[in-house]
Scaffold this motif. Structure first.
Motif, PDB file in Angstrom:
ATOM      1  N   LEU A 466       0.812  -1.217   0.000  1.00 22.75           N
ATOM      2  CA  LEU A 466       0.000   0.000   0.000  1.00 22.75           C
ATOM      3  C   LEU A 466       0.847   1.269   0.000  1.00 22.75           C
ATOM      4  CD1 LEU A 466      -2.875  -0.995   2.449  1.00 22.75           C
ATOM      5  CD2 LEU A 466      -2.996  -0.771  -0.044  1.00 22.75           C
ATOM      6  N   ALA A 467       2.140   1.119   0.234  1.00 25.10           N
ATOM      7  CA  ALA A 467       3.023   2.289   0.178  1.00 25.10           C
ATOM      8  C   ALA A 467       3.275   2.746  -1.257  1.00 25.10           C
ATOM      9  CB  ALA A 467       4.362   1.974   0.857  1.00 25.10           C
ATOM     10  N   ALA A 468       2.950   1.900  -2.229  1.00 24.10           N
ATOM     11  CA  ALA A 468       3.161   2.246  -3.643  1.00 24.10           C
ATOM     12  C   ALA A 468       2.013   3.116  -4.152  1.00 24.10           C
ATOM     13  CB  ALA A 468       3.268   0.975  -4.475  1.00 24.10           C
ATOM     14  N   ARG A 469       2.243   3.721  -5.300  1.00 22.69           N
ATOM     15  CA  ARG A 469       1.179   4.524  -5.935  1.00 22.69           C
ATOM     16  C   ARG A 469       0.001   3.635  -6.315  1.00 22.69           C
ATOM     17  NH1 ARG A 469       1.096   8.641 -10.064  1.00 22.69           N
ATOM     18  NH2 ARG A 469      -1.092   9.018 -10.581  1.00 22.69           N
ATOM     19  N   TYR A 470       0.314   2.460  -6.840  1.00 19.27           N
ATOM     20  CA  TYR A 470      -0.731   1.493  -7.208  1.00 19.27           C
ATOM     21  C   TYR A 470      -0.347   0.112  -6.676  1.00 19.27           C
ATOM     22  CZ  TYR A 470      -2.586   4.856 -10.622  1.00 19.27           C
ATOM     23  OH  TYR A 470      -3.127   5.957 -11.225  1.00 19.27           O
ATOM     24  N   VAL A 471      -1.365  -0.681  -6.353  1.00 15.47           N
ATOM     25  CA  VAL A 471      -1.150  -2.077  -5.980  1.00 15.47           C
ATOM     26  C   VAL A 471      -2.006  -2.931  -6.900  1.00 15.47           C
ATOM     27  CG1 VAL A 471      -2.903  -1.945  -4.147  1.00 15.47           C
ATOM     28  CG2 VAL A 471      -1.216  -3.802  -4.148  1.00 15.47           C
ATOM     29  N   VAL A 472      -1.375  -3.912  -7.547  1.00 15.61           N
ATOM     30  CA  VAL A 472      -2.056  -4.729  -8.554  1.00 15.61           C
ATOM     31  C   VAL A 472      -2.501  -6.055  -7.941  1.00 15.61           C
ATOM     32  CG1 VAL A 472      -1.808  -5.951 -10.747  1.00 15.61           C
ATOM     33  CG2 VAL A 472      -0.777  -3.697 -10.445  1.00 15.61           C
ATOM     34  N   ASP A 473      -3.781  -6.327  -8.055  1.00 20.67           N
ATOM     35  CA  ASP A 473      -4.389  -7.600  -7.664  1.00 20.67           C
ATOM     36  C   ASP A 473      -4.603  -8.394  -8.939  1.00 20.67           C
ATOM     37  OD1 ASP A 473      -6.271  -9.648  -7.158  1.00 20.67           O
ATOM     38  OD2 ASP A 473      -7.289  -8.479  -5.604  1.00 20.67           O
ATOM     39  N   LYS A 474      -3.791  -9.447  -9.124  1.00 22.17           N
ATOM     40  CA  LYS A 474      -3.859 -10.230 -10.349  1.00 22.17           C
ATOM     41  C   LYS A 474      -4.552 -11.560 -10.060  1.00 22.17           C
ATOM     42  CE  LYS A 474      -1.861 -13.406 -11.734  1.00 22.17           C
ATOM     43  NZ  LYS A 474      -2.017 -14.789 -12.278  1.00 22.17           N
ATOM     44  N   SER A 475      -5.859 -11.526  -9.975  1.00 23.13           N
ATOM     45  CA  SER A 475      -6.645 -12.737  -9.767  1.00 23.13           C
ATOM     46  C   SER A 475      -7.625 -12.828 -10.929  1.00 23.13           C
ATOM     47  CB  SER A 475      -7.383 -12.676  -8.426  1.00 23.13           C
ATOM     48  OG  SER A 475      -6.455 -12.548  -7.369  1.00 23.13           O
ATOM     49  N   PRO A 476      -7.339 -13.690 -11.915  1.00 21.44           N
ATOM     50  CA  PRO A 476      -8.109 -13.665 -13.163  1.00 21.44           C
ATOM     51  C   PRO A 476      -9.621 -13.697 -12.964  1.00 21.44           C
ATOM     52  CG  PRO A 476      -6.228 -15.121 -13.392  1.00 21.44           C
ATOM     53  CD  PRO A 476      -6.266 -14.702 -11.950  1.00 21.44           C
ATOM     54  N   LEU A 477     -10.092 -14.581 -12.084  1.00 19.11           N
ATOM     55  CA  LEU A 477     -11.538 -14.765 -11.964  1.00 19.11           C
ATOM     56  C   LEU A 477     -12.247 -13.629 -11.235  1.00 19.11           C
ATOM     57  CD1 LEU A 477     -11.733 -18.621 -11.371  1.00 19.11           C
ATOM     58  CD2 LEU A 477     -12.020 -17.337 -13.492  1.00 19.11           C
ATOM     59  N   ASN A 478     -11.506 -12.600 -10.857  1.00 16.70           N
ATOM     60  CA  ASN A 478     -12.168 -11.408 -10.315  1.00 16.70           C
ATOM     61  C   ASN A 478     -13.079 -10.738 -11.332  1.00 16.70           C
ATOM     62  OD1 ASN A 478     -11.114 -11.591  -7.749  1.00 16.70           O
ATOM     63  ND2 ASN A 478      -9.506 -10.064  -8.066  1.00 16.70           N
ATOM     64  N   PHE A 479     -13.010 -11.171 -12.596  1.00 17.11           N
ATOM     65  CA  PHE A 479     -13.949 -10.594 -13.567  1.00 17.11           C
ATOM     66  C   PHE A 479     -15.388 -10.840 -13.138  1.00 17.11           C
ATOM     67  CE2 PHE A 479     -13.534 -14.878 -15.521  1.00 17.11           C
ATOM     68  CZ  PHE A 479     -14.874 -15.201 -15.718  1.00 17.11           C
ATOM     69  N   GLN A 480     -15.621 -11.914 -12.352  1.00 14.49           N
ATOM     70  CA  GLN A 480     -16.975 -12.180 -11.857  1.00 14.49           C
ATOM     71  C   GLN A 480     -17.445 -11.090 -10.896  1.00 14.49           C
ATOM     72  OE1 GLN A 480     -17.339 -16.676 -10.826  1.00 14.49           O
ATOM     73  NE2 GLN A 480     -15.196 -16.129 -10.522  1.00 14.49           N
ATOM     74  N   TYR A 481     -16.482 -10.492 -10.157  1.00 12.14           N
ATOM     75  CA  TYR A 481     -16.816  -9.541  -9.101  1.00 12.14           C
ATOM     76  C   TYR A 481     -16.546  -8.096  -9.507  1.00 12.14           C
ATOM     77  CZ  TYR A 481     -15.948 -14.005  -6.740  1.00 12.14           C
ATOM     78  OH  TYR A 481     -15.940 -15.330  -6.388  1.00 12.14           O
ATOM     79  N   LEU A 482     -16.267  -7.858 -10.770  1.00 16.66           N
ATOM     80  CA  LEU A 482     -15.870  -6.527 -11.197  1.00 16.66           C
ATOM     81  C   LEU A 482     -16.908  -5.478 -10.818  1.00 16.66           C
ATOM     82  CD1 LEU A 482     -14.170  -5.609 -14.551  1.00 16.66           C
ATOM     83  CD2 LEU A 482     -15.935  -4.152 -13.607  1.00 16.66           C
ATOM     84  N   GLY A 483     -18.167  -5.790 -10.966  1.00 19.45           N
ATOM     85  CA  GLY A 483     -19.211  -4.825 -10.656  1.00 19.45           C
ATOM     86  C   GLY A 483     -19.182  -4.394  -9.199  1.00 19.45           C
TER      87      GLY A 483
END
Length: 629
Positions: A466-483
């Motif tokens: 969280l100290a970075a400008r952005y933090v990337v969550d790379k979990s492919p199936l999160n497309f189900q929860y995008l909304g």
């Protein structure tokens, strides 16, 4: 014929003396007395049984099978003899024979909880967790205080995907016997399956505290450390196992997994080979060795796998590992028809463990869109936590998500969290908040609750990330929860990885994914699922315009610099040359893509499916012409 010098009462006295000696720990005297009985009465079933059980306890199972087999020839209806020989067959690796005898023992004497428990253990070895659950439940009905059986039930429930029930069974085992290390280990396994890494580590540590030589739990601690992106700590943990047991094949196997995910394929291969040397039947190591990218399997390695394949009592999971391994080896040798035959067999085995229900998936995804649309109308698009740091890289598995994250995480202002369960955990908090099941519960959330959900998601990340400008969550199936994620985090950005539909689906089909991805192992189901995914992503684009950047895998492969510029522009970040050297980034990669992201680019997978096109009819037939997203 009995020796005239011995009367039946004399033989009974010898048996009783031998039995007492055995229970007092004097195995040598017990064995001498039992053998003395057999010199007088070679068919004495009691001496044969007792001597056979002595051999089981002394790790001499083949002798046990001989003695108890002779006892059964005298009396085939002896339930204890069937139970004892079942344990001996288990110890020599003949689980099917063990299950047959233990089942017969239960049939003859249904009231023995220990035998029911042992039957459950053998059924798990045969990859039959459902039947194992029934065996354990039978034992518990007879003896509800059987703590070890409750613990075993927890493990079987985990293997069958019943995680919450498994946690309850583990809790019962611990309640009955707080000192049962195995129960804490099995509870840790369930937490690990749920990606509750902190809880898993605590459970494994408790198991090791109770039993410092419990190497299985120590190895599991290393698995958690790997999932927490601390592979160096995982390596040190495994070294403690090898100090206790230098010949522990599981420790060498997990070390191989860590080496590969850290980019050292040569050490990974050495570790897998060492595991196989120590445990030739360890089929998962054969598979992992065969799939290391850039390495060709030897004839000796292939022959060893073929020898295992011919074993009649090979369990289905072991056969599945070998099938996927054969696929890799024959593909290396450009024997594509042979390769696909084994791939099909591996997928048939996987498909039997879970069935894909397209209508159920369709309802779930459609309900997700409907609930998000209602929430947008009720609370608006800006109700959640306004933090701008989260970036979600998502898409179908094998669509380039790992490559994309690795490129982004090579930028100085971006932290890569890897493949984590934080979105999944956030989704499951909604039921606690609303008392309703997901996804319909989304429509019930207030603006404040959405902010809280966004804050909860952020709290899952480490302070370092969280100290970075952005933090990337790379979990492919999160497309189900995008909304939901877009509502809870209205300033989060989404990078959607796309790939040619047939290429993407074939890349999924050639990996032994876990049972939760039921669509992956049947070509027709895979095509139908892809259509569902494509339809869902079109809906998210309509609901959240401008927040989703599509990145085409084939275009990244063709021109990584251009795609890197696009992604960084989307994030309003300056370009850095380091992102083009993404393969040099020293991070653990916890996906099947571990080998390929260690190379400058992976171009030969773009059209790999064409070698198998004639076999892919059920997939292609079920993909719509407009399956692109």
């Amino acid at each position: 014929m009995q020796n005239a010098r011995y009367m039946p009462k004399d033989l009974m006295e010898l048996l009783e003396r031998g039995y007492r000696a055995q229970h007092e720990g004097d195995q040598a005297t017990a064995e001498r007395l039992f053998r003395e009985v057999l010199t007088v009465d070679a068919d004495n079933k009691h001496a044969l049984n007792l001597l056979g059980m002595l051999c089981v306890n002394a790790a001499r199972p083949r002798e046990a099978i001989d003695f108890i087999g002779r006892a059964l020839a005298v009396d085939s209806g002896d339930p204890q003899a069937h139970a004892n020989i079942g344990l001996a067959y288990k110890d020599v690796g003949q689980a099917a024979s063990a299950a047959r005898h233990l089942s017969e023992s239960v049939r003859l004497d249904p009231g023995n909880p220990v035998v029911c428990n042992n039957l459950g253990n053998v059924l798990r070895l045969l990859d039959r967790p459902g039947k194992a659950i029934r065996a354990y439940e039978s034992a518990i009905r007879i003896n509800p205080q059987f703590a070890e059986c409750w613990s075993n039930l927890a493990a079987a429930l985990n293997e069958s995907g019943q995680l919450e029930a498994g946690l309850k069974a583990a809790a019962k085992a611990i309640e009955l016997d707080p000192g049962l290390a195995q129960a804490y280990n099995n509870r840790g396994d369930i937490y690990l399956e749920q990606a509750r890494y902190g809880d898993a580590m605590q459970s494994y540590q408790k198991a090791v505290e109770l039993d410092p030589a419990y190497t299985a739990a120590i190895i599991n601690m290393a698995r958690v450390q790997r999932d927490l992106d601390d592979p160096e700590a995982g390596m040190k943990t495994l070294e403690t196992v090898l100090e206790l047991e230098p010949g522990n094949p599981e420790a060498h196997h997990v070390m191989g997994v860590l080496h590969e995910q850290m980019g050292d394929r040569e050490k990974a291969a050495d570790s897998f080979k060492r595991a196989i040397e120590l445990a030739p039947d360890m089929t998962v190591s054969h598979y992992n060795l065969a799939q290391i990218r850039g390495r060709k399997s030897s004839d000796d390695e292939l022959n060893a796998m073929q020898k295992l394949w011919r074993k009649e009592e090979l369990g289905s999971t072991s056969r599945m590992h070998l099938a996927y391994g054969f696929y890799r080896i024959y593909e290396q040798r450009q024997m594509y028809d042979e390769a696909f035959g084994y791939l099909a067999e591996g997928n048939r085995i996987k498909a039997r463990t879970s069935t894909y229900n397209d209508e159920e998936v369709g309802r779930y995804l459609d309900d997700s869109v409907a609930a998000v649309r209602q929430a947008l109308t009720a609370v608006g698009a800006d109700a959640g936590n306004p933090d701008e740091r989260p970036v979600f890289v998502l898409g179908m598995p094998r669509s380039g998500t790992t490559l994309t994250e690795q490129i982004l995480a090579s930028h100085s202002e971006i932290a890569g969290a890897g493949e984590v369960s934080y979105a999944f955990d956030t989704v499951h908090r909604i039921r606690e908040i609303t008392g309703r099941a997901y996804p319909a519960s989304i429509a019930l959330l207030s603006a404040g609750q959405l902010r809280d959900l966004g804050s909860y998601y952020l709290s899952c990340h480490s302070e370092r990330n969280l100290a970075a400008r952005y933090v990337v969550d790379k979990s492919p199936l999160n497309f189900q929860y995008l909304g939901l994620l877009a509502l809870a985090l209205p300033n989060a950005k989404f990078i959607h990885c796309r790939r040619d539909p047939v290429a993407n689906c074939f890349a999924v089909h050639r990996i032994p994914f876990d049972k939760r991805q039921a669509y992956a192992h049947d070509l027709a189901a895979l095509g139908k699922y892809y259509r569902r995914y494509a339809r869902l992503m079109r809906a998210w684009h309509r609901l959240f315009p401008g927040r989703i950047l599509d990145v085409q895998y084939e275009e990244t492969v063709a021109d990584v610099e251009r795609q890197a510029h696009r992604m960084l522009d989307f994030l309003d970040l300056p370009f850095e040359p380091a992102v083009l050297d993404f393969y040099k980034t020293r991070r653990v990669v916890k996906t099947p893509s571990a080998s390929q992201v260690r190379e400058p680019i992976y171009k030969d997978a773009v059209a790999a499916w064409k070698k198998y096109e004639k076999h892919l009819g059920p997939l292609i037939d079920n993909l719509e012409v407009d399956a692109g997203v």
